[in-house]
Design a protein around this motif. Structure first.
Motif, PDB file in Angstrom:
ATOM      1  N   LYS A 107       0.826  -1.221   0.000  1.00 40.97           N
ATOM      2  CA  LYS A 107       0.000   0.000   0.000  1.00 40.97           C
ATOM      3  C   LYS A 107       0.856   1.265   0.000  1.00 40.97           C
ATOM      4  N   SER A 108       2.063   1.170   0.573  1.00 40.28           N
ATOM      5  CA  SER A 108       2.932   2.350   0.676  1.00 40.28           C
ATOM      6  C   SER A 108       3.517   2.732  -0.685  1.00 40.28           C
ATOM      7  N   GLN A 109       3.397   1.842  -1.656  1.00 40.93           N
ATOM      8  CA  GLN A 109       3.978   2.093  -2.984  1.00 40.93           C
ATOM      9  C   GLN A 109       2.912   2.642  -3.922  1.00 40.93           C
ATOM     10  N   ASN A 110       3.341   3.498  -4.822  1.00 42.39           N
ATOM     11  CA  ASN A 110       2.377   4.080  -5.743  1.00 42.39           C
ATOM     12  C   ASN A 110       2.271   3.205  -7.001  1.00 42.39           C
ATOM     13  N   LEU A 111       1.768   1.997  -6.807  1.00 43.60           N
ATOM     14  CA  LEU A 111       1.694   1.056  -7.928  1.00 43.60           C
ATOM     15  C   LEU A 111       0.255   0.562  -8.082  1.00 43.60           C
ATOM     16  N   ASP A 112      -0.183   0.378  -9.331  1.00 45.46           N
ATOM     17  CA  ASP A 112      -1.528  -0.164  -9.576  1.00 45.46           C
ATOM     18  C   ASP A 112      -1.488  -1.679  -9.544  1.00 45.46           C
ATOM     19  N   ILE A 113      -0.949  -2.209  -8.455  1.00 47.28           N
ATOM     20  CA  ILE A 113      -0.758  -3.654  -8.362  1.00 47.28           C
ATOM     21  C   ILE A 113      -1.469  -4.175  -7.123  1.00 47.28           C
ATOM     22  N   GLU A 114      -2.160  -5.316  -7.261  1.00 45.94           N
ATOM     23  CA  GLU A 114      -2.803  -5.942  -6.102  1.00 45.94           C
ATOM     24  C   GLU A 114      -2.377  -7.403  -6.015  1.00 45.94           C
ATOM     25  N   MET A 115      -2.674  -8.000  -4.859  1.00 49.95           N
ATOM     26  CA  MET A 115      -2.298  -9.400  -4.668  1.00 49.95           C
ATOM     27  C   MET A 115      -3.558 -10.231  -4.475  1.00 49.95           C
ATOM     28  N   VAL A 116      -3.690 -11.322  -5.228  1.00 50.85           N
ATOM     29  CA  VAL A 116      -4.830 -12.215  -5.029  1.00 50.85           C
ATOM     30  C   VAL A 116      -4.336 -13.615  -4.706  1.00 50.85           C
ATOM     31  N   ASP A 117      -5.075 -14.245  -3.796  1.00 57.15           N
ATOM     32  CA  ASP A 117      -4.715 -15.593  -3.349  1.00 57.15           C
ATOM     33  C   ASP A 117      -5.720 -16.587  -3.927  1.00 57.15           C
ATOM     34  N   THR A 118      -5.235 -17.500  -4.754  1.00 56.40           N
ATOM     35  CA  THR A 118      -6.143 -18.487  -5.364  1.00 56.40           C
ATOM     36  C   THR A 118      -6.163 -19.792  -4.569  1.00 56.40           C
ATOM     37  N   LYS A 119      -5.385 -19.832  -3.499  1.00 56.62           N
ATOM     38  CA  LYS A 119      -5.141 -21.038  -2.684  1.00 56.62           C
ATOM     39  C   LYS A 119      -4.132 -21.979  -3.362  1.00 56.62           C
ATOM     40  N   TYR A 120      -3.727 -21.640  -4.567  1.00 54.26           N
ATOM     41  CA  TYR A 120      -2.694 -22.416  -5.274  1.00 54.26           C
ATOM     42  C   TYR A 120      -1.452 -21.555  -5.492  1.00 54.26           C
ATOM     43  N   ALA A 121      -1.654 -20.249  -5.524  1.00 57.48           N
ATOM     44  CA  ALA A 121      -0.553 -19.299  -5.708  1.00 57.48           C
ATOM     45  C   ALA A 121      -1.047 -17.924  -5.271  1.00 57.48           C
ATOM     46  N   ILE A 122      -0.094 -17.052  -4.977  1.00 51.52           N
ATOM     47  CA  ILE A 122      -0.450 -15.651  -4.738  1.00 51.52           C
ATOM     48  C   ILE A 122      -0.006 -14.880  -5.978  1.00 51.52           C
ATOM     49  N   HIS A 123      -0.940 -14.139  -6.555  1.00 53.46           N
ATOM     50  CA  HIS A 123      -0.640 -13.447  -7.807  1.00 53.46           C
ATOM     51  C   HIS A 123      -0.455 -11.950  -7.574  1.00 53.46           C
ATOM     52  N   LEU A 124       0.615 -11.432  -8.143  1.00 55.34           N
ATOM     53  CA  LEU A 124       0.870  -9.986  -8.163  1.00 55.34           C
ATOM     54  C   LEU A 124       0.405  -9.515  -9.528  1.00 55.34           C
ATOM     55  N   LYS A 125      -0.664  -8.736  -9.552  1.00 54.41           N
ATOM     56  CA  LYS A 125      -1.223  -8.390 -10.864  1.00 54.41           C
ATOM     57  C   LYS A 125      -1.759  -6.967 -10.906  1.00 54.41           C
ATOM     58  N   SER A 126      -1.900  -6.451 -12.092  1.00 52.99           N
ATOM     59  CA  SER A 126      -2.447  -5.114 -12.284  1.00 52.99           C
ATOM     60  C   SER A 126      -3.881  -5.077 -11.771  1.00 52.99           C
ATOM     61  N   THR A 127      -4.275  -3.949 -11.172  1.00 49.58           N
ATOM     62  CA  THR A 127      -5.663  -3.818 -10.713  1.00 49.58           C
ATOM     63  C   THR A 127      -6.615  -3.719 -11.915  1.00 49.58           C
ATOM     64  N   LYS A 128      -6.041  -3.474 -13.101  1.00 55.71           N
ATOM     65  CA  LYS A 128      -6.899  -3.315 -14.294  1.00 55.71           C
ATOM     66  C   LYS A 128      -7.309  -4.649 -14.904  1.00 55.71           C
ATOM     67  N   ILE A 129      -6.633  -5.715 -14.534  1.00 52.62           N
ATOM     68  CA  ILE A 129      -7.021  -7.003 -15.122  1.00 52.62           C
ATOM     69  C   ILE A 129      -7.598  -7.941 -14.056  1.00 52.62           C
ATOM     70  N   ASN A 130      -8.561  -8.709 -14.474  1.00 50.80           N
ATOM     71  CA  ASN A 130      -9.134  -9.758 -13.631  1.00 50.80           C
ATOM     72  C   ASN A 130      -9.955 -10.655 -14.561  1.00 50.80           C
ATOM     73  N   LYS A 131     -10.473 -11.760 -14.039  1.00 51.50           N
ATOM     74  CA  LYS A 131     -11.211 -12.684 -14.904  1.00 51.50           C
ATOM     75  C   LYS A 131     -12.503 -12.056 -15.443  1.00 51.50           C
ATOM     76  N   GLY A 132     -13.040 -11.042 -14.739  1.00 52.70           N
ATOM     77  CA  GLY A 132     -14.260 -10.377 -15.190  1.00 52.70           C
ATOM     78  C   GLY A 132     -13.996  -9.563 -16.447  1.00 52.70           C
ATOM     79  N   VAL A 133     -12.928  -8.766 -16.409  1.00 50.09           N
ATOM     80  CA  VAL A 133     -12.554  -7.968 -17.583  1.00 50.09           C
ATOM     81  C   VAL A 133     -12.225  -8.913 -18.743  1.00 50.09           C
ATOM     82  N   GLY A 134     -11.525  -9.988 -18.437  1.00 47.81           N
ATOM     83  CA  GLY A 134     -11.178 -10.986 -19.460  1.00 47.81           C
ATOM     84  C   GLY A 134     -12.428 -11.598 -20.069  1.00 47.81           C
TER      85      GLY A 134
END
Ligand SMILES: O=C(O)COP(=O)(O)O
Ligand SMILES: [Mg+2]
Length: 226
Positions: free
Chosen positions: A126-153
């Protein structure tokens, strides 16, 4: 009303507990007369291989929406670059020993082994000025752009298939499936799903993993929804 297509998560949804494909779910999916799209946090080659081996036609959403393809004879498109993810990764590497998963094949996001403190990492990021979020799939933790997700896809892929995202029933098990539940017409969480995805679902199966997907598809058929 009838839905026109299914979008199914892979890991935890059409697999068994140890991640191998659930054979009854495969049989059920193959018997459907409508298109089935696979949507995963995993790589594009993994998704395409799964689609081929299940007997589907190559319509996939991979890297949590970062990569999509509609047919095996088309290469697929990538929606983001890795640049911002690499910045987040370098920053977090100062605090944790991180292990990348399949870095050779990932083009839009970084997947990490789940062996570090996610809550702490999220707070630090949160302290960084990056458009990056972390999601946990229970198989991996993903570092990804806040602009992409399975919904947008899904919205993009649906358009390429001549459909709308609301024409789809989405089936999933974890927080990276939330946005595709939001944009689809109906969301089903399998029994092993996270609380967060179960709350967002229109229907939750009693059975877990691939057995839950069989139950979900039988439910849709019995209600005349597909
Ligand atoms: O690669 C992963 O993290 C698992 O992804 P999935 O559950 O979205 O298929
Ligand atoms: Mg999953």
């Amino acid at each position: 009303m009838k839905f026109k297509a299914i979008v199914a998560d892979i890991d935890g949804t059409i697999t068994c507990e140890k991640r191998e494909l659930h054979l009854e779910a495969m049989k059920k999916i193959r018997s459907l007369k409508i298109p089935v799209v696979l949507a995963t946090g995993n790589t594009l080659c993994y998704a395409r291989t799964a689609s081929m081996l299940i007997g589907l036609d190559g319509a996939v959403i991979a890297e949590n929406g970062g990569a999509i393809a509609i047919r095996f004879d088309l290469q697929g498109t990538f929606e983001e670059s890795l640049e911002e993810c690499e910045k987040a990764y370098s920053f977090l590497s100062e605090y944790f020993k991180l292990t990348k998963l399949d870095p050779l094949y990932r083009k839009t996001e970084i997947a990490l082994k789940r062996d570090f403190d996610l809550k702490k990492a999220r707070n630090l990021l949160k302290s960084q000025n990056l458009d990056i979020e972390m999601v946990d799939t229970k198989y991996a933790i993903h570092l990804k752009s806040t602009k992409i997700n399975k919904g947008v896809g899904l919205q993009k892929l649906a358009g390429m298939m001549g459909l709308k995202s609301k024409d789809f029933v989405a089936i999933g098990d974890s927080e990276n499936d939330l946005e595709m539940f939001e944009v689809s017409g109906f969301g089903i969480a399998v029994g092993n799903g996270d609380e967060i995805i179960k709350e967002a679902a229109d229907y939750v199966t009693e059975d877990s993993f691939g057995g839950g997907t069989v139950e979900a598809l039988e439910f849709l058929e019995s209600k005349g929804l597909i």
